[in-house]
Design a protein around this motif. Structure first.
Motif: not given
Length: 386
Positions: A335-356
């Motif tokens: 969310a921090l990255l998206e708010k700054e328009d620095a990177a969109y949609d980089v969170a890992g997939y919902r079923d995957a281990p937490a990561g990018l």
């Protein structure tokens, strides 16, 4: 040589970077549009016309011809544009061809697990199942090729791909079903090893969603014409008419009404791909992006690859681990990255281990991957501090 490793000490004093990625589109689907894309550049004379008009069929056939040329696909293989994106294409293949012999399914991420569910619970075929944890591959040498075999060539949600086609024998009795949606146009696929392949334009080409592409080798065509499944088939899955292959599907006569705007968008991407050297140009761009991201990871002790072995690590949907991160931390990080328009949609997939998850496919520019590194530092430091 200067040590460029980024540690917790340097993270603590990280300021907001001055330079942003020019195109911060790192989503793993739909993916970044091709460089230079603009809606005004699309040929729109076909819009408002029937897809069955002479013009409509010509544009659909042109898209098929471009895909064949760019993929170096032999004449023995047919290409059809079908509904439902890659999922629709793969399920069409499963519902029309499975059941003739045993089935083996491979799952090392969520979409492969979905095909396990379809085969076991929907078609009730009692498949043999080879699983591996996220970031790993199952033992491919244990696959029984007397069976039809279902697998994802590139696991979009785990960042794991099969290394090559050497594990698929030439004398296999079963058919190979490859969900290749994050692999086509990014790897040099061995078409003699693949009987069925599916993908969608929304991945490596950066096209629009909703349409799938089904590629059938001669053994798959033989299966379709000689075998009738025990279950009923919905209209959008039917590839055989009066005992013969519905050849029109592979000549631009789609089963249902396609979006001609999406077709024109795909043609734009295919023509762009041709202008940069075709499949090899696309592969080179993807490899350069993955290499640039590898360097970012190597210089940060808090960042790692979910797939530790580079031999089977994806060069498109690259999945990263973040030290000490849970789902809430990653959500804040992204969310921090998206708010700054620095990177969109980089969170890992919902079923995957937490990561990018950073898309490194051909439509991303390497300079934008390189510009992403300092922003990852800033977001990590900010999320930890808050």
């Amino acid at each position: 040589m200067t040590d460029t490793t980024v540690t917790d000490a340097t993270i603590a004093s990280t300021a907001k970077p001055a330079t942003k990625p020019a195109r911060p589109h790192f989503s793993s689907g739909p993916c970044a549009k091709p460089p230079g894309w603009d809606a005004s550049k699309l040929a729109v004379e076909v819009l408002g016309r029937s897809h069955r008009s002479k013009l409509g069929k010509a544009r659909l056939q042109y898209a098929i011809d471009l895909m064949r040329e760019l993929l170096n696909l032999p004449d023995t293989h047919r290409i059809g544009i079908v509904p439902g994106s890659d999922t629709g294409a793969f399920e069409m293949a499963m519902w029309t061809m499975l059941g003739a012999r045993g089935v083996t399914t491979l799952a090392w991420e969520s979409f492969g697990e979905g095909w396990v569910t379809d085969a076991a619970k929907q078609l009730k075929l009692e498949p043999k199942i080879h699983r591996a944890d996220y970031g790993q591959l199952p033992d491919l040498s244990k696959v029984d090729w007397d069976d039809d075999v279902l697998f994802t060539w590139n696991g979009t949600t785990s960042g794991v791909r099969v290394p090559n086609g050497d594990w698929i024998p030439d004398d296999r009795r079963g058919l190979s079903f490859a969900d290749a949606t994050s692999a086509v146009f990014a790897y040099d696929l061995p078409w003699d090893k693949i009987d069925v392949a599916t993908f969608s334009w929304q991945k490596v080409l950066g096209g629009e969603g909703g349409h799938g592409v089904l590629i059938l080798g001669p053994r798959a065509v033989e299966r379709l014409t000689e075998y009738t499944p025990a279950w009923p088939l919905p209209k959008v899955f039917r590839l055989v008419s009066k005992g013969a292959l519905a050849e029109g599907v592979f000549k631009g006569e789609t089963i249902n009404t396609p979006s001609m705007l999406a077709v024109e968008d795909a043609i734009f991407a295919l023509e762009w791909a041709k202008s940069i050297g075709g499949a090899q140009g696309l592969i080179a761009r993807s490899n350069a992006n993955a290499t640039a991201l590898d360097k970012i990871v190597a210089h940060r002790d808090w960042l790692g690859h979910l797939a530790p072995d580079k031999g089977y690590r994806s060069t498109t949907s690259v999945c990263l681990t973040v030290e000490g991160a849970d789902e809430a931390f990653i959500k804040k990080f992204a969310a921090l990255l998206e708010k700054e328009d620095a990177a969109y949609d980089v969170a890992g997939y919902r079923d995957a281990p937490a990561g990018l998850r950073i898309w490194c496919g051909a439509t991303v520019d390497t300079a934008d991957i390189e510009a992403l590194g300092p922003w990852l530092d800033w977001a990590y430091a900010t999320a930890k501090a808050g």
